[in-house]
Structures are given as structure tokens and as C-alpha cells.
Design an enzyme around this catalytic site. Sequence first.
Site, PDB file in Angstrom:
ATOM      1  N   HIS A  59       0.856  -1.199   0.000  1.00 30.17           N
ATOM      2  CA  HIS A  59       0.000   0.000   0.000  1.00 30.17           C
ATOM      3  C   HIS A  59       0.888   1.244   0.000  1.00 30.17           C
ATOM      4  O   HIS A  59       1.504   1.574   1.012  1.00 30.17           O
ATOM      5  CB  HIS A  59      -0.892  -0.020   1.242  1.00 30.17           C
ATOM      6  CG  HIS A  59      -1.858   1.118   1.311  1.00 30.17           C
ATOM      7  ND1 HIS A  59      -3.227   0.928   1.418  1.00 30.17           N
ATOM      8  CD2 HIS A  59      -1.687   2.468   1.305  1.00 30.17           C
ATOM      9  CE1 HIS A  59      -3.835   2.096   1.476  1.00 30.17           C
ATOM     10  NE2 HIS A  59      -2.910   3.061   1.417  1.00 30.17           N
ATOM     11  N   HIS A  61       1.305   5.356  -2.111  1.00 29.88           N
ATOM     12  CA  HIS A  61       0.712   6.330  -3.045  1.00 29.88           C
ATOM     13  C   HIS A  61       1.845   6.899  -3.902  1.00 29.88           C
ATOM     14  O   HIS A  61       2.399   7.954  -3.593  1.00 29.88           O
ATOM     15  CB  HIS A  61      -0.017   7.435  -2.274  1.00 29.88           C
ATOM     16  CG  HIS A  61      -1.195   6.932  -1.502  1.00 29.88           C
ATOM     17  ND1 HIS A  61      -2.496   7.140  -1.910  1.00 29.88           N
ATOM     18  CD2 HIS A  61      -1.274   6.198  -0.353  1.00 29.88           C
ATOM     19  CE1 HIS A  61      -3.325   6.568  -1.033  1.00 29.88           C
ATOM     20  NE2 HIS A  61      -2.606   5.988  -0.090  1.00 29.88           N
ATOM     21  N   GLN A 154      -9.683   9.686  -3.797  1.00 31.57           N
ATOM     22  CA  GLN A 154      -9.265  10.416  -2.590  1.00 31.57           C
ATOM     23  C   GLN A 154     -10.407  11.235  -1.980  1.00 31.57           C
ATOM     24  O   GLN A 154     -10.562  11.321  -0.770  1.00 31.57           O
ATOM     25  CB  GLN A 154      -8.086  11.351  -2.933  1.00 31.57           C
ATOM     26  CG  GLN A 154      -7.641  12.285  -1.823  1.00 31.57           C
ATOM     27  CD  GLN A 154      -6.825  11.589  -0.748  1.00 31.57           C
ATOM     28  OE1 GLN A 154      -5.726  11.101  -0.991  1.00 31.57           O
ATOM     29  NE2 GLN A 154      -7.374  11.523   0.456  1.00 31.57           N
ATOM     30  N   HIS A 212      -9.529   2.008   1.223  1.00 26.43           N
ATOM     31  CA  HIS A 212      -9.194   2.736   2.451  1.00 26.43           C
ATOM     32  C   HIS A 212     -10.444   2.668   3.336  1.00 26.43           C
ATOM     33  O   HIS A 212     -11.446   3.310   3.018  1.00 26.43           O
ATOM     34  CB  HIS A 212      -8.861   4.193   2.143  1.00 26.43           C
ATOM     35  CG  HIS A 212      -7.502   4.411   1.558  1.00 26.43           C
ATOM     36  ND1 HIS A 212      -7.121   3.884   0.358  1.00 26.43           N
ATOM     37  CD2 HIS A 212      -6.436   5.106   2.032  1.00 26.43           C
ATOM     38  CE1 HIS A 212      -5.867   4.247   0.106  1.00 26.43           C
ATOM     39  NE2 HIS A 212      -5.425   4.992   1.100  1.00 26.43           N
ATOM     40  N   GLU A 215     -10.518   4.818   8.024  1.00 27.08           N
ATOM     41  CA  GLU A 215      -9.238   5.442   8.403  1.00 27.08           C
ATOM     42  C   GLU A 215      -9.521   6.724   9.195  1.00 27.08           C
ATOM     43  O   GLU A 215      -9.135   7.828   8.801  1.00 27.08           O
ATOM     44  CB  GLU A 215      -8.382   5.753   7.162  1.00 27.08           C
ATOM     45  CG  GLU A 215      -6.949   6.113   7.534  1.00 27.08           C
ATOM     46  CD  GLU A 215      -6.118   6.585   6.347  1.00 27.08           C
ATOM     47  OE1 GLU A 215      -6.653   6.641   5.220  1.00 27.08           O
ATOM     48  OE2 GLU A 215      -4.935   6.910   6.556  1.00 27.08           O
ATOM     49  N   ASP A 311       2.724   3.253   2.585  1.00 32.87           N
ATOM     50  CA  ASP A 311       1.715   4.311   2.452  1.00 32.87           C
ATOM     51  C   ASP A 311       2.281   5.604   1.871  1.00 32.87           C
ATOM     52  O   ASP A 311       1.962   5.985   0.755  1.00 32.87           O
ATOM     53  CB  ASP A 311       1.015   4.570   3.794  1.00 32.87           C
ATOM     54  CG  ASP A 311      -0.391   5.133   3.621  1.00 32.87           C
ATOM     55  OD1 ASP A 311      -0.836   5.293   2.468  1.00 32.87           O
ATOM     56  OD2 ASP A 311      -1.044   5.420   4.632  1.00 32.87           O
ATOM     57  N   TRP A 317       1.379  14.247   3.506  1.00 32.93           N
ATOM     58  CA  TRP A 317       0.889  13.685   4.770  1.00 32.93           C
ATOM     59  C   TRP A 317       2.017  13.229   5.687  1.00 32.93           C
ATOM     60  O   TRP A 317       1.854  13.133   6.887  1.00 32.93           O
ATOM     61  CB  TRP A 317      -0.051  12.507   4.491  1.00 32.93           C
ATOM     62  CG  TRP A 317      -1.275  12.940   3.772  1.00 32.93           C
ATOM     63  CD1 TRP A 317      -2.418  13.429   4.343  1.00 32.93           C
ATOM     64  CD2 TRP A 317      -1.488  12.978   2.347  1.00 32.93           C
ATOM     65  NE1 TRP A 317      -3.314  13.764   3.361  1.00 32.93           N
ATOM     66  CE2 TRP A 317      -2.779  13.492   2.134  1.00 32.93           C
ATOM     67  CE3 TRP A 317      -0.712  12.625   1.241  1.00 32.93           C
ATOM     68  CZ2 TRP A 317      -3.315  13.663   0.859  1.00 32.93           C
ATOM     69  CZ3 TRP A 317      -1.240  12.799  -0.023  1.00 32.93           C
ATOM     70  CH2 TRP A 317      -2.534  13.306  -0.209  1.00 32.93           C
TER      71      TRP A 317
HETATM   72 FE   FE2 Z   1      -3.314   5.172   1.829  1.00 30.57          FE
END
Ligand code: FE2
Length: 423
Positions: A59, A61, A154, A212, A215, A311, A317
Site C-alpha cells: 500500500h 501512493h 481520494q 481505504h 481510516e 503508504d 501527509w
Molecule cells: Fe493510503
Amino acid sequence: MDIILKNANVAHRDEPVRNADIAIKGETIAAVEANITAEAGQTIDCGGRLVSGSLIDAHVHLDAVLAAGLERDNQSGTLHEGIEIWTDFKPKRTVEAIKERARRAIDWEVAQGAGFIRTHADVCDDAQLSTQALVELRDELRDRVDIQIVAFPQVGIKSFPGGEKQMRDSLDMGADVVGGIPHNEVTREAGHASVMFIFDEAEKRGLKIDVHCDEVDDSHARFLEVMVEQTFQRGMGASVTASHCVAMHSYNNAYAYRLMGWVARSELNVTANPFDNIILQAREDSYPKRRGMTRVKELLQAGVNVGIGHDSIMDPWYPLGRGDMVDAASLALHVCQMSGVEEIDTCFDMITWRNAQNLGLENYGVASGAQADLVIFDAASKADVLRINPACTHVFKRGQLVSETKPAESTVMGGRVDFTRGN
Ligand code: FE2
């Protein structure tokens, strides 16, 4: 034979096989046996070091990697500010720039043993820049890594006009897996409807699912039970993955244990993402602060297949990270308090065979007939890989050596330091 690896400690699901030789012919492992005597183009003496199937990042991005600070820095470090930055930055990107950043991060991952990556591609963009860039990269980099692309909404699927079309556009362009974000839809009903859309598209197209899911720190976020129910209804079993599932941290135990039993029976996989979730979750808590991780240890005990993702790698983030899956497993080990001897090995398994099962990989592992995707670690055991985080001295993809790393050497007062325990 093309390559023979001599004297390897072979990482298996259970006990390691000590002092085995591994013969590679073409793209395939031809044999794993003691004392292979066949001629080979290249022979590497592993000297008792651990040889494993490639590491797997379940996982990440890749369309956002290395974007930290390009628009502006995330000063609060929150998920919320990260999403605002990403929304401003997204339309300014180009396909070439996305590919350049992703290529760099992929090479970081490969150099540290990764041979398989499941990436999410943000589809909430009419131009579909993320999907285009990642589909091109998936093909261009096939010599070093296998990539699966998840169509990831997203912003949501049901909460604005055009959400469903954007998902379908990405899947039509070649995304491999159907993603989602039901907890981010405006209402519970919209979240529920988004899960139905995801399962419908996956079933229609014969694709896997990776959502997702929950979360958030809100104990009322309960879309995992909807995913489990649909997984059962449609008989989709292990082709479904729920990522993050951090709300489970905050569920009452009676609900959590009932749900975990159903997750296990459904055969749905769970992916934990320790880097982002430890940093981003429970920001509104005072003290004591929740850990913001799903219940990895308890899910495993219930019989659920749990894997791990990186991730984020330097994105809006999470400004840190270098694509190191051993680091991710080590963080999970600590945060989830998995320091029992077998639990430490399990943390290694979550970035290898458990992630392989999670991604539905066939022909994975160190066994005769498997695809020759291998890593030689400069350490003798799974536990020492977690403890030392050693160099991946050799990384093979389809029988080709794609990365080499020289182990670091330290001396104290002129004497070489050995980080093994000795006798
Ligand atoms: Fe994610």
C-alpha cells in the site's frame, strides 16, 4: 543453470531451511536443495545469510511520493492540512513529473528489497494524470518491479457529481484494482452506496478490491462490516483487502472481537500502514493518546491475513520515509507490541508471504517453480533483519540481478564491529 546461490538460510513460512542452495534458470527458481552441483553462469556464496522472496509493499501512493513541500509544507502535520495541500497541488502536476518522482521512490524500494508494489492512483481528477503516469511506469519498470495500480477516489465516489465516472475512467485506462474511501463520503448512506459501487465494478470487471476503510478515529466508522458482508455475499474472499481500518482501535472490545471473527471467516485481507497512521491518527486526543493503528496482533490471532504498506514516502501527509519495508515492519512490531519470538518472525512475514497472499501473487516465494524474485540480506535470520535492518546485498527480479548494496562497515578503535550476537 544461470545462477546458483550457495549456503543460504531460506526464509519460509515456518522454519527456515538452513544451508540450502538455490538454482535459478531463466525467470524461475529451478531447485532449492542441499549441495546443488550443476554448472552455473554465476555462483554467489551466501555464507549462511538469509534469502527471502522479494519484499512487498502492499500500500503506497506513488503519485504523491516526494511531493512534500513542493506546494507548501504541512505545518500542522495533520491529515486535514495534507489533503488541502494535495488538493491545491494536484492540478499543477504533469505526467512526466509524477513519473520522475515515482521512479526515484521505486528505486529506493527496490534497492531495499521490494519486488512488488501495490500503489494507489488518485482518480479525483478529470485529466487522470495519476493513472496515466502509473500505468506507463508499470510497463516501463517491469524489469525491476511488478506494480499493481488501485483506482483510488481520494475525495470520494458518491459525494460529488462525476465521482463514479472518474473511477470508471481510471479502470478503463488500466488500473488493476478497485479502491474506495467510504468513511470520507458525506453520509453513512453515501459510504454504504460507495461500497456497493466498488463491489459491483470489481465483480463486473473481474478485479480485486482494496479500500481505504475506516481510516478515522471515530468508533462509529463501521464500513469494514459492510465490506465483510459483501465479500461473503459475492464469494470474493481473499481478492478483497481493507486498508488502514484504524477505527477498529477505538471499537469496544465486544464489537471488535465479533467483527474480527467475521473478517477471518470472510478471508478478507487487512493492510496496516504504521508510518502514516501513527503520525496522523488521534491528533484530537489529549492524553492518553490512542495509537491509531488497527488491531494487528488480535487480527492475526483471529486468523486474518494481515499485511503492511509504506503508504507515504515524503508526501504532504508524511514528510519522512525512504521506501524501506523493513523499517515499516519494525515500526509495526513496536507499536503493536509484537516482541514475542514468533511475533517478530510474523512481522517479517507481513512484508513477504502475507503481503503476497494479500496481493494475490501466484508463484511467490523461495521454492522450485516460483518466479525468481529474491533478496539476499546481510543477516542470518528474520529476527536479525528486523533488529539490524541490514543491507539487501543482492536483489533479483525474474532471475536478473537488479540491485546490489555493499554493507556498511564500522570500526571502533580500529576493530571491526560485528552487529551479530556472536556466540
Ligand atoms: Fe493510503
